[in-house]
Design a protein around this motif. Structure first.
Motif, PDB file in Angstrom:
ATOM      1  N   GLY A 196       0.787  -1.233   0.000  1.00  0.00           N
ATOM      2  CA  GLY A 196       0.000   0.000   0.000  1.00  0.00           C
ATOM      3  C   GLY A 196       0.817   1.279   0.000  1.00  0.00           C
ATOM      4  O   GLY A 196       0.288   2.347   0.341  1.00  0.00           O
ATOM      5  N   CYS A 236      -6.509  -1.883   1.880  1.00  0.00           N
ATOM      6  CA  CYS A 236      -6.103  -1.671   3.275  1.00  0.00           C
ATOM      7  C   CYS A 236      -5.030  -0.604   3.344  1.00  0.00           C
ATOM      8  O   CYS A 236      -3.841  -0.900   3.511  1.00  0.00           O
ATOM      9  CB  CYS A 236      -5.607  -2.975   3.882  1.00  0.00           C
ATOM     10  SG  CYS A 236      -6.821  -4.315   3.771  1.00  0.00           S
ATOM     11  N   LEU A 237      -5.451   0.656   3.170  1.00  0.00           N
ATOM     12  CA  LEU A 237      -4.511   1.781   3.162  1.00  0.00           C
ATOM     13  C   LEU A 237      -4.687   2.655   4.392  1.00  0.00           C
ATOM     14  O   LEU A 237      -4.092   3.722   4.477  1.00  0.00           O
ATOM     15  CB  LEU A 237      -4.732   2.635   1.901  1.00  0.00           C
ATOM     16  CG  LEU A 237      -4.676   1.909   0.548  1.00  0.00           C
ATOM     17  CD1 LEU A 237      -5.048   2.858  -0.583  1.00  0.00           C
ATOM     18  CD2 LEU A 237      -3.284   1.329   0.309  1.00  0.00           C
ATOM     19  N   ALA A 276      -7.696   4.518   7.024  1.00  0.00           N
ATOM     20  CA  ALA A 276      -8.788   5.450   6.734  1.00  0.00           C
ATOM     21  C   ALA A 276      -8.299   6.891   6.967  1.00  0.00           C
ATOM     22  O   ALA A 276      -7.506   7.115   7.862  1.00  0.00           O
ATOM     23  CB  ALA A 276      -9.963   5.146   7.661  1.00  0.00           C
ATOM     24  N   GLY A 325      -9.212  -1.491   6.226  1.00  0.00           N
ATOM     25  CA  GLY A 325      -8.190  -1.085   7.186  1.00  0.00           C
ATOM     26  C   GLY A 325      -7.073  -2.050   7.478  1.00  0.00           C
ATOM     27  O   GLY A 325      -6.317  -2.409   6.590  1.00  0.00           O
TER      28      GLY A 325
HETATM   29  N1  UDP Z   1      -1.163   1.715   4.932  1.00  0.00           N
HETATM   30  C1  UDP Z   1      -0.821   1.582   3.595  1.00  0.00           C
HETATM   31  N2  UDP Z   1      -0.454   2.690   2.910  1.00  0.00           N
HETATM   32  C2  UDP Z   1      -0.420   3.924   3.462  1.00  0.00           C
HETATM   33  C3  UDP Z   1      -0.786   4.056   4.825  1.00  0.00           C
HETATM   34  C4  UDP Z   1      -1.171   2.928   5.523  1.00  0.00           C
HETATM   35  O1  UDP Z   1      -0.853   0.488   3.056  1.00  0.00           O
HETATM   36  O2  UDP Z   1      -0.057   4.872   2.776  1.00  0.00           O
HETATM   37  C5  UDP Z   1      -1.556   0.514   5.667  1.00  0.00           C
HETATM   38  C6  UDP Z   1      -0.752   0.248   6.900  1.00  0.00           C
HETATM   39  O3  UDP Z   1       0.444  -0.431   6.563  1.00  0.00           O
HETATM   40  C7  UDP Z   1      -1.687  -0.624   7.687  1.00  0.00           C
HETATM   41  C8  UDP Z   1      -3.076  -0.119   7.291  1.00  0.00           C
HETATM   42  O4  UDP Z   1      -2.864   0.670   6.125  1.00  0.00           O
HETATM   43  O5  UDP Z   1      -1.582  -1.957   7.255  1.00  0.00           O
HETATM   44  C9  UDP Z   1      -3.771   0.688   8.352  1.00  0.00           C
HETATM   45  O6  UDP Z   1      -2.964   1.784   8.600  1.00  0.00           O
HETATM   46  P1  UDP Z   1      -3.120   2.707   9.869  1.00  0.00           P
HETATM   47  O7  UDP Z   1      -2.975   1.868  11.092  1.00  0.00           O
HETATM   48  O8  UDP Z   1      -2.250   3.875   9.724  1.00  0.00           O
HETATM   49  O9  UDP Z   1      -4.624   3.172   9.680  1.00  0.00           O
HETATM   50  P2  UDP Z   1      -5.874   3.185  10.649  1.00  0.00           P
HETATM   51  O10 UDP Z   1      -5.760   1.981  11.571  1.00  0.00           O
HETATM   52  O11 UDP Z   1      -5.798   4.490  11.340  1.00  0.00           O
HETATM   53  O12 UDP Z   1      -7.044   3.077   9.712  1.00  0.00           O
END
Ligand code: UDP
Length: 195
Positions: A136, A161-162, A164, A187
């Protein structure tokens, strides 16, 4: 669609079983569908930011990920039936592919995570067909190539899964170019599956 409106955001009042059934229906249709699984934080973004609210409200399925969202619906006297988290929904789909096969593409996470998730899926869900993976971390100009890769894989369900709101915005922007019938912003699911 049975909807519960929480401060302007249209959440599906749906059980896990119904959600899985609906996804199979999406797969057999002829267009791409967006599914988001907002937690309380993303709900707050959607409440305060009209652009984010519009992104969420154009989803084909919006399910309450966090207990907070379910609680908010109860406080408003319009309880959604059940918490349907992104991880649980993804796992249930992987599981149900033993009855009716699905081709998955895993997009997101740090380099190596999607491949590790794929290896675990092969052990734990032998009937789920993972046809492609992509980490990602990419720049804007890679997007076209990533979409091509996903489309060439003939995936039916795409896990995005990037984190939110990046994943929701990415799906919203690219849905019409994607051939996968279901694009799900789920996520940390790949981290969980890789774990
Ligand atoms: N992630 C990704 N690319 C990005 C930012 C995050 O693939 O540019 C992935 C990160 O490796 C993780 C997932 O997205 O596997 C969730 O990331 P994060 O914990 O930052 O997000 P949240 O839990 O706040 O949604």
């Amino acid at each position: 669609r049975k909807i519960v409106n929480i401060a302007g955001i249209n959440i599906d009042d749906i059980t896990m079983e119904q959600a899985v059934k609906k996804i199979y229906h999406f797969i057999s249709s002829d267009k791409s569908h967006a599914i988001y699984t907002p937690n309380s934080e993303i709900m707050m973004d959607g409440i305060s930011d009209s652009q984010m609210r519009q992104v969420l409200n154009t989803a084909d399925m919006l399910v309450a990920d966090g207990a907070g969202v379910v609680l908010a619906s109860k406080i408003l006297g319009k309880a959604v039936r059940q918490k349907v988290s992104g991880v649980d929904l993804a796992k249930n789909l992987l599981k149900s592919s033993s009855k009716k096969p699905i081709r998955f593409f895993l997009f997101g996470g740090k380099p190596g995570i999607a491949e590790k998730a794929q290896a675990n899926i092969i052990c734990d869900y032998p009937y789920a067909d993972v046809v492609g993976t992509r980490n990602g971390y990419f720049s804007e100009e890679d997007t076209e190539k990533i979409i091509e890769e996903i489309n060439n894989s003939s995936a039916e369900v795409l896990f995005v899964c990037l984190g939110a709101p990046k994943q929701e915005l990415w799906i919203h922007e690219n849905k019409d170019k994607l051939k996968a019938k279901v694009c799900m912003g789920v996520g940390g699911t790949l981290d969980v599956l890789a774990g």
